[in-house]
Design a protein around this motif. Structure first.
Motif, PDB file in Angstrom:
ATOM      1  N   GLY A 161     -29.215 -20.035  13.452  1.00 30.60           N
ATOM      2  CA  GLY A 161     -28.812 -20.045  14.857  1.00 30.60           C
ATOM      3  C   GLY A 161     -29.981 -20.013  15.816  1.00 30.60           C
ATOM      4  O   GLY A 161     -29.860 -19.521  16.944  1.00 30.60           O
ATOM      5  N   PHE A 162     -31.122 -20.543  15.381  1.00 31.43           N
ATOM      6  CA  PHE A 162     -32.339 -20.468  16.192  1.00 31.43           C
ATOM      7  C   PHE A 162     -32.164 -21.152  17.547  1.00 31.43           C
ATOM      8  O   PHE A 162     -32.633 -20.652  18.575  1.00 31.43           O
ATOM      9  CB  PHE A 162     -33.508 -21.103  15.432  1.00 31.43           C
ATOM     10  N   SER A 163     -31.487 -22.303  17.548  1.00 31.12           N
ATOM     11  CA  SER A 163     -31.303 -23.016  18.814  1.00 31.12           C
ATOM     12  C   SER A 163     -30.480 -22.194  19.794  1.00 31.12           C
ATOM     13  O   SER A 163     -30.765 -22.160  21.002  1.00 31.12           O
ATOM     14  CB  SER A 163     -30.636 -24.368  18.570  1.00 31.12           C
ATOM     15  N   THR A 164     -29.466 -21.499  19.288  1.00 29.52           N
ATOM     16  CA  THR A 164     -28.656 -20.646  20.159  1.00 29.52           C
ATOM     17  C   THR A 164     -29.484 -19.492  20.713  1.00 29.52           C
ATOM     18  O   THR A 164     -29.368 -19.127  21.893  1.00 29.52           O
ATOM     19  CB  THR A 164     -27.444 -20.094  19.387  1.00 29.52           C
ATOM     20  N   ILE A 165     -30.320 -18.907  19.868  1.00 28.23           N
ATOM     21  CA  ILE A 165     -31.173 -17.796  20.306  1.00 28.23           C
ATOM     22  C   ILE A 165     -32.076 -18.245  21.452  1.00 28.23           C
ATOM     23  O   ILE A 165     -32.239 -17.534  22.456  1.00 28.23           O
ATOM     24  CB  ILE A 165     -32.010 -17.276  19.124  1.00 28.23           C
ATOM     25  N   LYS A 166     -32.670 -19.435  21.315  1.00 27.15           N
ATOM     26  CA  LYS A 166     -33.597 -19.909  22.340  1.00 27.15           C
ATOM     27  C   LYS A 166     -32.865 -20.308  23.617  1.00 27.15           C
ATOM     28  O   LYS A 166     -33.303 -19.978  24.718  1.00 27.15           O
ATOM     29  CB  LYS A 166     -34.401 -21.098  21.804  1.00 27.15           C
ATOM     30  N   THR A 167     -31.751 -21.018  23.478  1.00 31.22           N
ATOM     31  CA  THR A 167     -31.052 -21.488  24.677  1.00 31.22           C
ATOM     32  C   THR A 167     -30.387 -20.352  25.438  1.00 31.22           C
ATOM     33  O   THR A 167     -30.237 -20.414  26.659  1.00 31.22           O
ATOM     34  CB  THR A 167     -29.997 -22.538  24.305  1.00 31.22           C
TER      35      THR A 167
END
Length: 554
Positions: free
Chosen positions: A196-202
């Motif tokens: 879920g890295f993209s969710t963490i960053k966004t």
């Protein structure tokens, strides 16, 4: 798990034979020190030369045998480790999808942590225990023949140290099990965080996940520290007993030498032999504690190794896929499907619709054989027998770190022409053509797939295998309208396939491509709206009565 020693039979036999020989040579080396020291004290040069030669010979032979024995041990442990991990991986792959989902990926911890723990703590300790037993027997017997009094004192000190695992083993075992569970929790956290890295960053949630990681990592390190401390204390206590034995040997030996009952050289030789008595007594408690500490982990691995394959899908005598009052519920809930009866005809195409959480995907997995009904029965036509007879495709496609060819073929052999044809059917020709190495390009490294491309790649895997029954679960959900239209048309055009397409978004054009549209509501088959003529088949209704109207099989 003792059977794993057979995996490295040659190395194992060599180790079994080498250990007693090495221990005997070590005893000879210890005894060869006596004439050297006695000749020095007696100023006998001739005796010194002979003693020095023998001392050097036995010392070199002892060192060479120790090296050879260690190489055999490492080779044997390598074979055991490979075989254990292969068997554990095979057991995971034998698990049914239903059993794997119920275990919540416990296999990740077993393969990455527990297998290594068993190999390093159990098998390595067992080999070491075999060696120290031989060392003890040779050294104790020789020392007793030279000085029974000194040997008795040493054995008494060693007996005290053997009691340590009895008190520490259970506690360390519980700590080791807690550590294994915590490592599994930590691995899942890392996997979930990276997925879920993209969710963490966004969502700017870096701090939240950094705190979660800190708490889990700190707990893991704390448990590891407590386990290591317990193992070290067992070794420390044994070391204290060992020191006491050495002190007793020197004091008693010195007293006997002063009385003329033995020479100074004999005292030195006995002190060397005592090492072969004390060291095993020092190591045995630590080894037993180490082996005992992984009992729970071994049991967990053993349970996985005992996993049996779900077996082939049940096939009936007819040419239809028959659901007879099939029911399935997820553990601890009432979510699932109930009392589903339907006769799916080979070669026909069905659209399975319903609201979110109506049970569409659950029924699809039941029909595909991923789940087995807890009540009722599902029978498959013999035409669908074989590895690729029944396939299930959903939108959650996984792209492996491998070539495009291997991602589609998955170990099966297909001509490149067939692979390209499957790519073309699934609108992936343009994607593949852009790859510098075409089918040989490694995905998930230089080139990543979008969600839609991954879904189409997953569909290409199924198309390539030409199944007799294909369940397509929301596979166009992540596709643009034009590509989704192409995929829907392609699926509808498949010949000789019993197609069940699951969707929550029905259009008139989509429904027109299918022989029947089935509706699920709260886990039950609520009705059907076949766009063509209906007929009953062998008294088996197409679906349950709904609102007073009976809809039957196409």
């Amino acid at each position: 798990m003792i059977r794993y020693f057979q995996k490295g039979r040659i190395s194992g036999i060599g180790y079994i034979l080498c250990v007693p020989v090495s221990c005997w040579v070590s005893v000879r080396f210890a005894l060869s020190a006596q004439p050297v020291l006695d000749s020095v004290l007696g100023m006998d040069e001739s005796m010194f030369q002979k003693g020095a030669f023998a001392f050097a010979f036995w010392g070199m032979l002892d060192a060479c045998l120790l090296l050879f024995m260690e190489l055999l041990r490492l080779r044997l442990l390598k074979r055991i480790g490979i075989a254990l991990k292969d068997d554990l991986c095979g057991a995971v792959l034998r698990m049914s999808y239903q059993a794997y989902a119920a275990k919540d990926s416990d296999a990740l911890s077993i393969l990455t942590n527990d297998a290594k723990t068993v190999s390093s703590c159990y098998f390595a300790s067992l080999l070491a225990l075999y060696r120290v037993v031989w060392s003890f027997l040779f050294s104790a017997f020789t020392a007793a023949s030279l000085s029974p009094a000194i040997t008795a004192v040493v054995l008494l000190a060693g007996a005290v140290s053997v009691l340590v695992p009895r008190f520490l083993g259970g506690r360390i075992d519980r700590l080791q099990l807690n550590l294994s569970d915590q490592k599994e929790t930590y691995s899942k956290l890392i996997q979930d965080m990276l997925d879920g890295f993209s969710t963490i960053k966004t969502m700017r949630a870096e701090r939240f996940f950094a705190q979660k990681h800190h708490r889990s990592s700190a707990k893991t390190e704390e448990l590891e520290c407590r386990v290591d401390a317990g193992l070290y204390f067992a070794a420390w206590f044994s070391g204290v007993c060992s020191s006491a034995a050495y002190i007793a040997t020197l004091l008693l030996g010195g007293a006997l030498a002063l009385r003329g009952r033995m020479t100074a050289g004999l005292v030195v030789s006995i002190s060397q032999l005592i090492g072969g008595v004390v060291a095993p007594l020092e190591q045995v408690p630590a080894l037993l504690a180490r082996m005992r500490s992984v009992d729970s982990v071994r049991k967990k691995c053993g349970q996985l190794l005992a996993t049996r394959s779900a077996g082939p899908l049940p096939h009936g005598a007819g040419e239809s896929l028959l659901c007879k009052s099939a029911a399935f519920h997820y553990p601890g809930t009432r979510n699932g499907v109930e009392n589903v009866s339907y006769a799916f005809q080979m070669g026909k195409k069905y659209l399975l619709a319903g609201a979110s959480s109506s049970g569409k995907s659950t029924l699809g997995r039941l029909v595909a054989g991923l789940y087995r009904p807890e009540a009722g029965d599902i029978q498959y036509p013999r035409a669908a027998a074989g590895k690729s007879g029944v396939l299930y495709v959903d939108q959650k496609a996984h792209v492996f770190r491998d070539t495009l060819r291997n991602n589609i073929a998955l170990g099966d052999l297909y001509p490149d022409s067939e692979i390209w044809a499957a790519l073309d059917q699934c609108c992936l020709t343009g994607f593949a053509a852009k790859l510098p190495h075409g089918l040989d390009e490694v995905l998930r490294e230089n080139y990543s797939c979008s969600g839609g491309e991954a879904a189409r790649l997953n569909l290409a895997r199924a198309v390539l295998r030409r199944p007799k029954i294909l369940v397509a679960d929301e596979i166009t959900a992540n596709l643009d309208a034009r590509t989704a239209e192409h995929i829907d048309a392609m699926l509808a055009a498949l010949h000789g396939v019993l197609l069940i397409t699951i969707t929550h978004n029905i259009s008139r054009d989509l429904a027109a491509r299918y022989d029947a549209v089935l509706y699920l509501e709260n886990g039950r088959l609520a009705g059907s709206s076949p766009p063509h003529g209906l007929q009953e088949q062998n008294g088996m209704p197409g679906c349950l009565p709904h609102n007073g109207q009976k809809a039957c099989t196409v």
